[in-house]
Write a protein that holds these residues in place. Structure first.
Motif, PDB file in Angstrom:
ATOM      1  N   LYS A 188     -38.960  -6.361  24.874  1.00  0.00           N
ATOM      2  CA  LYS A 188     -37.855  -6.021  23.967  1.00  0.00           C
ATOM      3  C   LYS A 188     -36.519  -6.242  24.651  1.00  0.00           C
ATOM      4  O   LYS A 188     -36.434  -6.380  25.872  1.00  0.00           O
ATOM      5  CB  LYS A 188     -37.966  -4.561  23.513  1.00  0.00           C
ATOM      6  N   ILE A 189     -35.475  -6.278  23.818  1.00  0.00           N
ATOM      7  CA  ILE A 189     -34.087  -6.332  24.300  1.00  0.00           C
ATOM      8  C   ILE A 189     -33.446  -5.001  23.927  1.00  0.00           C
ATOM      9  O   ILE A 189     -33.530  -4.558  22.780  1.00  0.00           O
ATOM     10  CB  ILE A 189     -33.289  -7.469  23.636  1.00  0.00           C
ATOM     11  N   THR A 190     -32.809  -4.356  24.888  1.00  0.00           N
ATOM     12  CA  THR A 190     -32.214  -3.057  24.623  1.00  0.00           C
ATOM     13  C   THR A 190     -30.856  -2.974  25.311  1.00  0.00           C
ATOM     14  O   THR A 190     -30.344  -3.973  25.788  1.00  0.00           O
ATOM     15  CB  THR A 190     -33.152  -1.933  25.123  1.00  0.00           C
ATOM     16  N   LEU A 197     -26.540  -5.334  27.715  1.00  0.00           N
ATOM     17  CA  LEU A 197     -27.858  -5.777  27.298  1.00  0.00           C
ATOM     18  C   LEU A 197     -28.833  -5.765  28.478  1.00  0.00           C
ATOM     19  O   LEU A 197     -28.483  -6.123  29.602  1.00  0.00           O
ATOM     20  CB  LEU A 197     -27.797  -7.194  26.731  1.00  0.00           C
ATOM     21  N   MET A 198     -30.069  -5.332  28.170  1.00  0.00           N
ATOM     22  CA  MET A 198     -31.138  -5.309  29.154  1.00  0.00           C
ATOM     23  C   MET A 198     -32.374  -5.986  28.559  1.00  0.00           C
ATOM     24  O   MET A 198     -32.681  -5.814  27.377  1.00  0.00           O
ATOM     25  CB  MET A 198     -31.497  -3.876  29.545  1.00  0.00           C
ATOM     26  N   VAL A 199     -33.058  -6.769  29.384  1.00  0.00           N
ATOM     27  CA  VAL A 199     -34.342  -7.342  28.985  1.00  0.00           C
ATOM     28  C   VAL A 199     -35.441  -6.500  29.604  1.00  0.00           C
ATOM     29  O   VAL A 199     -35.458  -6.278  30.817  1.00  0.00           O
ATOM     30  CB  VAL A 199     -34.466  -8.806  29.457  1.00  0.00           C
ATOM     31  N   VAL A 200     -36.362  -6.014  28.771  1.00  0.00           N
ATOM     32  CA  VAL A 200     -37.502  -5.239  29.247  1.00  0.00           C
ATOM     33  C   VAL A 200     -38.749  -6.105  29.117  1.00  0.00           C
ATOM     34  O   VAL A 200     -39.100  -6.550  28.028  1.00  0.00           O
ATOM     35  CB  VAL A 200     -37.680  -3.935  28.453  1.00  0.00           C
ATOM     36  N   LEU A 201     -39.415  -6.360  30.255  1.00  0.00           N
ATOM     37  CA  LEU A 201     -40.606  -7.188  30.252  1.00  0.00           C
ATOM     38  C   LEU A 201     -41.840  -6.352  29.897  1.00  0.00           C
ATOM     39  O   LEU A 201     -41.787  -5.116  29.852  1.00  0.00           O
ATOM     40  CB  LEU A 201     -40.792  -7.852  31.618  1.00  0.00           C
ATOM     41  N   LYS A 202     -42.940  -7.024  29.642  1.00  0.00           N
ATOM     42  CA  LYS A 202     -44.166  -6.339  29.218  1.00  0.00           C
ATOM     43  C   LYS A 202     -44.743  -5.430  30.296  1.00  0.00           C
ATOM     44  O   LYS A 202     -45.520  -4.523  29.994  1.00  0.00           O
ATOM     45  CB  LYS A 202     -45.207  -7.372  28.773  1.00  0.00           C
ATOM     46  N   ASP A 203     -44.361  -5.658  31.561  1.00  0.00           N
ATOM     47  CA  ASP A 203     -44.800  -4.755  32.634  1.00  0.00           C
ATOM     48  C   ASP A 203     -43.770  -3.661  32.887  1.00  0.00           C
ATOM     49  O   ASP A 203     -43.826  -2.973  33.906  1.00  0.00           O
ATOM     50  CB  ASP A 203     -45.086  -5.535  33.914  1.00  0.00           C
ATOM     51  N   ASN A 204     -42.794  -3.540  31.950  1.00  0.00           N
ATOM     52  CA  ASN A 204     -41.722  -2.530  31.990  1.00  0.00           C
ATOM     53  C   ASN A 204     -40.634  -2.813  33.035  1.00  0.00           C
ATOM     54  O   ASN A 204     -39.772  -1.956  33.275  1.00  0.00           O
ATOM     55  CB  ASN A 204     -42.293  -1.123  32.202  1.00  0.00           C
ATOM     56  N   VAL A 217     -28.531 -16.078  25.502  1.00  0.00           N
ATOM     57  CA  VAL A 217     -29.684 -15.239  25.182  1.00  0.00           C
ATOM     58  C   VAL A 217     -29.778 -14.979  23.679  1.00  0.00           C
ATOM     59  O   VAL A 217     -30.853 -15.119  23.065  1.00  0.00           O
ATOM     60  CB  VAL A 217     -29.617 -13.898  25.950  1.00  0.00           C
ATOM     61  N   LYS A 218     -28.645 -14.648  23.077  1.00  0.00           N
ATOM     62  CA  LYS A 218     -28.645 -14.374  21.634  1.00  0.00           C
ATOM     63  C   LYS A 218     -29.013 -15.626  20.827  1.00  0.00           C
ATOM     64  O   LYS A 218     -29.746 -15.548  19.842  1.00  0.00           O
ATOM     65  CB  LYS A 218     -27.272 -13.843  21.201  1.00  0.00           C
ATOM     66  N   ARG A 219     -28.516 -16.757  21.289  1.00  0.00           N
ATOM     67  CA  ARG A 219     -28.813 -18.002  20.575  1.00  0.00           C
ATOM     68  C   ARG A 219     -30.289 -18.366  20.724  1.00  0.00           C
ATOM     69  O   ARG A 219     -30.944 -18.749  19.746  1.00  0.00           O
ATOM     70  CB  ARG A 219     -27.922 -19.120  21.120  1.00  0.00           C
ATOM     71  N   ALA A 220     -30.836 -18.203  21.901  1.00  0.00           N
ATOM     72  CA  ALA A 220     -32.231 -18.568  22.138  1.00  0.00           C
ATOM     73  C   ALA A 220     -33.199 -17.636  21.412  1.00  0.00           C
ATOM     74  O   ALA A 220     -34.223 -18.070  20.877  1.00  0.00           O
ATOM     75  CB  ALA A 220     -32.533 -18.547  23.643  1.00  0.00           C
ATOM     76  N   LEU A 221     -32.847 -16.347  21.377  1.00  0.00           N
ATOM     77  CA  LEU A 221     -33.735 -15.352  20.762  1.00  0.00           C
ATOM     78  C   LEU A 221     -33.346 -15.024  19.320  1.00  0.00           C
ATOM     79  O   LEU A 221     -34.001 -14.206  18.664  1.00  0.00           O
ATOM     80  CB  LEU A 221     -33.753 -14.072  21.621  1.00  0.00           C
ATOM     81  N   GLU A 222     -32.254 -15.630  18.866  1.00  0.00           N
ATOM     82  CA  GLU A 222     -31.816 -15.528  17.480  1.00  0.00           C
ATOM     83  C   GLU A 222     -31.637 -14.073  17.010  1.00  0.00           C
ATOM     84  O   GLU A 222     -32.284 -13.601  16.080  1.00  0.00           O
ATOM     85  CB  GLU A 222     -32.820 -16.265  16.556  1.00  0.00           C
ATOM     86  N   PHE A 223     -30.737 -13.373  17.697  1.00  0.00           N
ATOM     87  CA  PHE A 223     -30.390 -12.017  17.230  1.00  0.00           C
ATOM     88  C   PHE A 223     -28.892 -11.789  17.383  1.00  0.00           C
ATOM     89  O   PHE A 223     -28.205 -12.561  18.009  1.00  0.00           O
ATOM     90  CB  PHE A 223     -31.190 -10.949  17.998  1.00  0.00           C
TER      91      PHE A 223
END
Length: 223
Positions: A188-190, A197-204, A217-223
């Motif tokens: 997730k992005i939080t 902005l912080m990127v949280v990976l699946k291993d936390n 980042v916003k353009r690549a992830l479209e948010f």
């Protein structure tokens, strides 16, 4: 003494040109650097104006070859020499001193266009392991060294993040001068307490997004 080095450097260039004649393009520029300056330069069709005696710039291939004593191959951005170039540097010895032999070509030369990595070899202590690129969660630059992570294991690589960024598949995203992440590893992005902005990976694992890369980042992830 300088004249001796220049003469010896010319002889080395001629020797290497004969040895590498099968692959060195005729339009290539050749140079030799030692200490903190270039002492021999033969301009080819793509001239980057490395006159004899010109100082070695920080971040150049010559500097890295002399310091790291290994072959360096990279596309160097315009801000280093004023002209972008693709270069291959070889460590050599000149009168017992570490030096660099450089082959310089245009940044869009076909030799510079590489296929994306399918795997990357990482080092742990005295062992090396080839890791499939899709298994890598992220890359990190820390203490002037580059690392990558796969299944929570940390590996060292000799490639810089700038070099990696040019060869990684499209699923890898630069989020910070110190981090490149695999989009498939993002949970997730939080935002943190300061609304950064912080990127949280699946291993936390939590990684910051710097202001420089927010729009990417916003353009690549479209948010």
């Amino acid at each position: 003494m300088v004249e001796d080095k220049v003469g010896f450097a010319k002889g080395l260039v001629d020797q290497y040109k004969n040895l590498l004649a099968d692959w060195i393009p005729q339009e290539a520029t050749l140079a030799i650097a030692i200490g903190d300056s270039y002492i021999y330069y033969v301009a080819g069709a793509y001239d980057v104006h490395l006159n004899n005696g010109k100082g070695i710039k920080k971040g150049s291939i010559a500097e890295r070859v002399i310091q790291e004593r290994r072959k360096i191959e990279a596309v160097v951005e315009e801000e280093v020499l004023g002209t972008p170039y693709y270069g291959i540097g070889y460590p050599i010895d000149l009168h017992g001193q570490p030096a660099a032999l450089l082959v310089i070509l245009p940044p869009n030369h076909h030799l510079a266009v590489k296929e994306p990595f399918r795997f990357i070899t990482g080092k742990q202590q005295d062992e090396w392991a080839p890791i499939a690129i899709e298994k890598v969660s992220h890359f990190e630059s820390l203490n002037k060294k580059s690392w990558f992570y796969a299944k929570s294991e940390q590996y060292k690589t000799n490639l810089t993040l700038k070099e990696l960024h040019k060869r990684l598949p499209d699923c890898f995203l630069r989020i910070h001068r110190s981090y490149i992440v695999n989009i498939h590893s993002i949970q997730k992005i939080t935002r943190d307490f300061s609304s950064n902005l912080m990127v949280v990976l699946k291993d936390n694992t939590e990684l910051p997004v710097s202001n420089t890369y927010i729009n990417d980042v916003k353009r690549a992830l479209e948010f």
